[in-house]
Design an enzyme around this catalytic site. Structure first.
Site, PDB file in Angstrom:
ATOM      1  N   HIS A 378       0.881  -1.172   0.000  1.00  0.00           N
ATOM      2  CA  HIS A 378       0.000   0.000   0.000  1.00  0.00           C
ATOM      3  C   HIS A 378       0.915   1.217   0.000  1.00  0.00           C
ATOM      4  O   HIS A 378       1.853   1.289   0.795  1.00  0.00           O
ATOM      5  CB  HIS A 378      -0.899  -0.006   1.245  1.00  0.00           C
ATOM      6  CG  HIS A 378      -2.018   0.977   1.139  1.00  0.00           C
ATOM      7  ND1 HIS A 378      -1.811   2.336   1.154  1.00  0.00           N
ATOM      8  CD2 HIS A 378      -3.353   0.802   0.987  1.00  0.00           C
ATOM      9  CE1 HIS A 378      -2.978   2.954   1.017  1.00  0.00           C
ATOM     10  NE2 HIS A 378      -3.931   2.042   0.907  1.00  0.00           N
ATOM     11  N   GLU A 391      -6.913   5.478   1.047  1.00  0.00           N
ATOM     12  CA  GLU A 391      -6.927   5.980  -0.330  1.00  0.00           C
ATOM     13  C   GLU A 391      -7.874   7.163  -0.485  1.00  0.00           C
ATOM     14  O   GLU A 391      -7.703   8.006  -1.359  1.00  0.00           O
ATOM     15  CB  GLU A 391      -7.412   4.852  -1.249  1.00  0.00           C
ATOM     16  CG  GLU A 391      -6.507   4.561  -2.394  1.00  0.00           C
ATOM     17  CD  GLU A 391      -6.179   3.078  -2.456  1.00  0.00           C
ATOM     18  OE1 GLU A 391      -7.077   2.267  -2.202  1.00  0.00           O
ATOM     19  OE2 GLU A 391      -5.027   2.745  -2.755  1.00  0.00           O
ATOM     20  N   ARG A 394      -6.336  10.613  -0.891  1.00  0.00           N
ATOM     21  CA  ARG A 394      -5.986  11.018  -2.258  1.00  0.00           C
ATOM     22  C   ARG A 394      -7.252  11.170  -3.099  1.00  0.00           C
ATOM     23  O   ARG A 394      -7.380  12.095  -3.898  1.00  0.00           O
ATOM     24  CB  ARG A 394      -5.043   9.982  -2.893  1.00  0.00           C
ATOM     25  CG  ARG A 394      -3.601  10.137  -2.426  1.00  0.00           C
ATOM     26  CD  ARG A 394      -2.742   8.951  -2.828  1.00  0.00           C
ATOM     27  NE  ARG A 394      -3.060   7.776  -2.010  1.00  0.00           N
ATOM     28  CZ  ARG A 394      -3.038   6.535  -2.441  1.00  0.00           C
ATOM     29  NH1 ARG A 394      -2.707   6.279  -3.688  1.00  0.00           N
ATOM     30  NH2 ARG A 394      -3.338   5.534  -1.639  1.00  0.00           N
ATOM     31  N   ARG A 415      -2.294   0.632  -6.644  1.00  0.00           N
ATOM     32  CA  ARG A 415      -1.384   0.666  -5.493  1.00  0.00           C
ATOM     33  C   ARG A 415       0.038   0.245  -5.858  1.00  0.00           C
ATOM     34  O   ARG A 415       1.005   0.831  -5.375  1.00  0.00           O
ATOM     35  CB  ARG A 415      -1.920  -0.268  -4.412  1.00  0.00           C
ATOM     36  CG  ARG A 415      -3.159   0.270  -3.785  1.00  0.00           C
ATOM     37  CD  ARG A 415      -3.820  -0.739  -2.892  1.00  0.00           C
ATOM     38  NE  ARG A 415      -4.971  -0.120  -2.255  1.00  0.00           N
ATOM     39  CZ  ARG A 415      -5.839  -0.779  -1.514  1.00  0.00           C
ATOM     40  NH1 ARG A 415      -5.708  -2.072  -1.316  1.00  0.00           N
ATOM     41  NH2 ARG A 415      -6.858  -0.154  -0.957  1.00  0.00           N
ATOM     42  N   HIS A 518       0.549  -4.884   2.582  1.00  0.00           N
ATOM     43  CA  HIS A 518      -0.867  -4.643   2.825  1.00  0.00           C
ATOM     44  C   HIS A 518      -1.720  -5.892   2.658  1.00  0.00           C
ATOM     45  O   HIS A 518      -2.577  -6.189   3.479  1.00  0.00           O
ATOM     46  CB  HIS A 518      -1.339  -3.554   1.868  1.00  0.00           C
ATOM     47  CG  HIS A 518      -2.720  -3.085   2.151  1.00  0.00           C
ATOM     48  ND1 HIS A 518      -3.124  -2.705   3.413  1.00  0.00           N
ATOM     49  CD2 HIS A 518      -3.795  -2.931   1.350  1.00  0.00           C
ATOM     50  CE1 HIS A 518      -4.390  -2.341   3.371  1.00  0.00           C
ATOM     51  NE2 HIS A 518      -4.833  -2.479   2.136  1.00  0.00           N
ATOM     52  N   HIS A 519      -1.487  -6.636   1.582  1.00  0.00           N
ATOM     53  CA  HIS A 519      -2.362  -7.784   1.313  1.00  0.00           C
ATOM     54  C   HIS A 519      -1.532  -8.857   0.626  1.00  0.00           C
ATOM     55  O   HIS A 519      -0.781  -8.567  -0.288  1.00  0.00           O
ATOM     56  CB  HIS A 519      -3.507  -7.341   0.394  1.00  0.00           C
ATOM     57  CG  HIS A 519      -4.581  -8.371   0.241  1.00  0.00           C
ATOM     58  ND1 HIS A 519      -5.742  -8.358   1.003  1.00  0.00           N
ATOM     59  CD2 HIS A 519      -4.685  -9.449  -0.561  1.00  0.00           C
ATOM     60  CE1 HIS A 519      -6.507  -9.370   0.670  1.00  0.00           C
ATOM     61  NE2 HIS A 519      -5.887 -10.057  -0.281  1.00  0.00           N
ATOM     62  N   ARG A 558      -4.624  -6.626  -6.096  1.00  0.00           N
ATOM     63  CA  ARG A 558      -6.022  -6.607  -5.644  1.00  0.00           C
ATOM     64  C   ARG A 558      -6.597  -5.205  -5.776  1.00  0.00           C
ATOM     65  O   ARG A 558      -5.978  -4.235  -5.360  1.00  0.00           O
ATOM     66  CB  ARG A 558      -6.114  -7.053  -4.186  1.00  0.00           C
ATOM     67  CG  ARG A 558      -7.510  -7.029  -3.632  1.00  0.00           C
ATOM     68  CD  ARG A 558      -7.525  -7.483  -2.196  1.00  0.00           C
ATOM     69  NE  ARG A 558      -6.781  -6.586  -1.316  1.00  0.00           N
ATOM     70  CZ  ARG A 558      -7.250  -5.421  -0.851  1.00  0.00           C
ATOM     71  NH1 ARG A 558      -8.463  -5.009  -1.182  1.00  0.00           N
ATOM     72  NH2 ARG A 558      -6.516  -4.686  -0.043  1.00  0.00           N
TER      73      ARG A 558
END
Ligand code: ADP
Length: 583
Positions: A378, A391, A394, A415, A518-519, A558
């Site tokens: 991220h 997010e 932004r 991302r 992040h993921h 993702r």
């Protein structure tokens, strides 16, 4: 979820011994009640300690300002632990490091006022050696759901509603996992909310966007199932009091598709709260502090049990089926650097339970893995606290500048692209810049300001000085940007979204950010019925998985809004498949 509402904790656990009655050759304290204070993540935390000449008699922790963190739970656990250990040096709560450190510091300060020698308290600690061996316990049930994040809780609600016999275990002392941290919403197509709001969408377009966002690495069958069942999942959420009516735009989507709670709160915390309330209402208890360690199979390779470790017992669950809902491995540095050595030392936004246990347990039974090296960074993570700057900041108009004070990317690219652009800047970080108008319209910003990670000034030039940036350069960057917002055209980087408001309302704010893990997109291989597939391409009988523990849905990247879709949709599918299987 265990309620965190006990924020003003007055756990005065006074032992039945009065200060007067105690005698000791050497006193440890001056009897009385003392208060220490230290800064938590959002507020000061106070710890009040009552001591006799040689015993800590009561601990009362006030962490009421820590509502949005796990500070309340840390206070509850640590007051008990300090009493038991008779020293302030006790373990904190994973996931609440700042609050836990503050509690320890405040407790030490209180005890120093009481004249304590802290080294001596540590040397005499009372909580060692007493635990003894854990007892074995066997529990018979049809299904074990492992993990109480979004996927596990969804499955548990479904299983309960179908009358199944099951248990749900969770290794942390609280539910929610990474799900709690999801801020955006849930992607879904052809929903009644979209229709009511005149938004034209199709499941085919949702699937196509997801494949494109995932660089076409995704499993198209899983993606199609997610898209096709997304509207039903939104309807199901309505039925359990978890409505997501607010629809907006999210990166990578062709139309407005991301569904969020009405009140603007983060989708993950909202869903975890609603799922927990539903489980409470249904009378389903989550077994907390219980870590699954091994999946058991019979001679024919069918799931027949789970081994797990609790605080007091070593459990053997005898069952017919398991739903793995253990989440990803973004909090396990050894594991993510095994697959991605280049990520060594990268901070993580993940919940502490995201250690990949489910993947390792399934692999031991021959489960196949997909896209395991696909890990999403991220781009806007504050590095000292790991706080993720959503997010939406932004999306609502913030820009990114480097240490030279200039923009370097379209801030709303995917991302992976924004993260890569940041890593090319000097020092591999950037500043996210916004104004008071944005703060006034976005709830999340209050949390950032409260936690002390924002830098603030009345002018752009003043802000630049605080950041060590040339004031003229930053002023020009912001002025140029405001012109682009007016013209609705970004000649520098072609940004077309998040341009509804300029940055002209003082004060101005900045947060230093860099990419964070992040993921984890990869994980165990599943089919469209959420059955775990082995390396020979065959289902492992009785083993199902849903959510971040699985690979295939997100491919190489993702899209925001698809983690929640994945959790709810595949959580439901896993439960339905298990119900069919145990019949
Ligand atoms: P998902 O989004 O897929 O639901 P989450 O991260 O939200 O994933 O939830 C996964 C949950 O599983 C977390 O609460 C985590 O603490 C829990 N968990 C992880 N490993 C184990 C384990 N070995 N035993 C029990 N619970 C686990």
């Amino acid at each position: 979820m265990r309620k965190l509402i006990c924020l003003l904790l007055s756990l005065m656990m006074l032992f039945g011994v009065s200060a007067m009655a105690e005698t000791a050759a050497e006193d440890l304290f001056t009897p009385g009640t003392y208060t220490g204070e230290a800064q938590g993540i959002f507020s000061p935390i106070t710890v009040q300690i009552t001591v006799s000449a040689n015993k800590i008699l009561g601990v009362s922790i006030n962490a009421k300002g820590e509502t949005e963190s796990l500070g309340g739970l840390a206070a509850e656990k640590m007051s008990e632990a300090i009493l038991k250990a008779q020293t302030p040096n006790v373990d904190g709560l994973s996931g609440a490091t700042v609050s836990s450190d503050a509690i320890r510091e405040a407790a030490k300060s209180a005890l120093l006022q009481a004249g304590a020698d802290l080294d001596k308290l540590d040397a005499n600690r009372k909580d060692t050696g007493a635990a003894g061996e854990k007892q074995e316990k066997e529990i018979e049930t049809d299904v074990v759901v492992i993990g109480a994040g979004g996927a596990g809780m969804t499955a548990a609600i479904m299983l309960n509603q179908a009358g199944a016999d099951f248990v749900i275990i969770e290794k942390m002392p609280y539910a929610g996992g990474n799900t709690t941290k999801a801020t955006g919403g849930m992607n879904a197509a052809e929903t009644h909310y979209q229709k009511e709001q005149g938004i034209e969408d199709s499941t085919a377009l949702f699937a196509a966007d997801t494949m494109k966002g995932g660089h076409a690495l995704n499993d198209p069958e899983l993606v199609a199932v997610m898209a096709n069942q997304s509207a039903d999942a939104i309807d199901w959420l309505d039925t359990i009091g978890a409505e997501l009516p607010k629809i907006s735009f999210s990166g990578g989507a062709s139309v407005n598709r991301i569904h969020a709670p009405e009140d603007g709160s983060g989708v993950g915390a909202f869903l975890v709260e609603r799922f927990s309330a539903k489980l409470d209402e249904l009378g389903v208890g989550i077994m907390y502090d219980t870590t699954a360690t091994e999946l058991l199979t019979d001679d024919e390779g069918r799931i027949c049990g789970v081994k797990a470790e609790g605080e007091e017992y070593l459990y053997t669950f005898r069952c017919k089926a398991v739903i793995l809902a253990t989440g990803g491995f973004g909090a396990n540095e050894a594991m993510y650097t095994q697959y991605r050595p280049d990520l060594k030392g990268t901070v993580t936004t993940n919940a502490p339970g995201a250690t990949g246990d489910g993947i390792v347990m399934a692999q031991a039974l021959g489960a196949d893995l997909v896209d395991i090296e696909q890990i999403q960074l991220h781009p806007t993570v504050e590095q000292t606290t790991s706080i993720l700057i959503t997010e939406s900041v932004r999306g609502d108009g913030a820009i990114l500048v480097n240490q030279s004070g200039v923009r370097f990317t379209n801030e709303l690219l995917t991302r992976d692209a924004v993260s890569a652009a940041e890593l090319e800047q000097e020092g591999q970080y950037a500043w996210i810049i916004f104004d008071q108008n944005l703060r006034d319209h976005l709830k999340a910003v209050e949390k950032y300001v409260k936690s002390g990670i924002t830098v603030q000034a009345d002018t752009v030039e003043g802000l630049a000085e605080l950041l060590g940036i040339d004031p003229e350069v930053l002023a020009k960057t912001v002025n140029d940007w405001n012109g682009y917002v007016k013209d609705q055209r970004d000649p520098d980087f072609g940004r077309t979204t998040g341009m509804n408001a300029d940055l002209t309302t003082a004060p101005y704010y900045a947060i230093k950010i860099a990419p964070g893990i992040h993921h984890t997109m990869g994980g165990v291989k599943i089919d469209t019925a959420a059955q775990v597939i082995n390396t020979e391409g065959k289902p492992i009988p009785g083993l199902y998985a849903a959510g971040e523990v699985c690979g295939g849905v997100h491919g190489g990247n993702r899209l925001g809004g698809n983690a929640v879709a994945d959790i709810v949709i595949f959580g439901r599918i896993a439960a339905q498949s298990v119900l069919d299987y145990i019949k």
